[in-house]
Design a protein around this motif. Structure first.
Motif: not given
Length: 164
Positions: A21-26, A31-34, A37-44, A47-55
């Motif tokens: 659920e958290n991955i989907l929300a991210e 947005e944010e920068n952390c 972890s599965c509970y931090s924003n890996l798609l900041s 840090a990663l412009p244009g990325k939209d997937t947390i595998p």
């Protein structure tokens, strides 16, 4: 009995369900920068412009990796049937999720026949057009991976662009 249940009654939301659920929300927020972890924003975006997937990887109660097959029967001509342990969440309804299958590829972009993230020839992941429906209560662990694995640009393709 699934891992998130106690004597048939749920005492807390299953951690795998909560993480997905958290991955989907991210993925939807990006947005944010952390840190990772599965509970931090890996798609900041910084840090990663244009990325939209947390595998991620899913593990059953015996600690085995969950896998699924894409293009069974070879209906898409440009691709063979493949097995994967890598997923992207597409939608969530309670703890039922639609997961997109991510294809493991080598440095040349060819689909790998052996699904081993530690294999020497594993380079990255590509989104496929195949999905699977899963009950997240059936899993006991989730491992988030770097978003940089998805659509990773190989050094070979960079050389091709510079010379060609």
């Amino acid at each position: 009995m699934s891992c998130g249940k106690n004597n048939g009654k749920r005492d807390i939301e299953g951690c795998v369900c909560e993480a997905v659920e958290n991955i989907l929300a991210e993925q939807e927020a990006v947005e944010e920068n952390c840190p990772t972890s599965c509970y931090s924003n890996l798609l900041s975006p910084s840090a990663l412009p244009g990325k939209d997937t947390i595998p991620f990887l899913l593990y059953d109660k015996k600690g085995k990796l969950f896998s699924a097959f894409g293009n069974v029967g070879g209906f898409l001509d440009d691709m063979t049937c493949f097995e994967t342990i890598f997923f992207r969440v597409e939608a969530l309804r309670g703890c039922c999720a639609t997961l997109k299958l991510l294809k493991p590829v080598d440095v040349e972009g060819d689909t790998l026949s052996v699904c081993d993230p530690c294999a020497e020839d594993f380079f990255g992941l590509e989104k496929s057009d195949f999905c699977i429906e899963v009950d997240l209560d059936c899993f006991c662990a989730i491992q988030c991976l770097s978003p940089e694995l998805v659509n990773r640009v190989s050094p070979m393709s960079k050389k091709k662009h510079h010379h060609g």
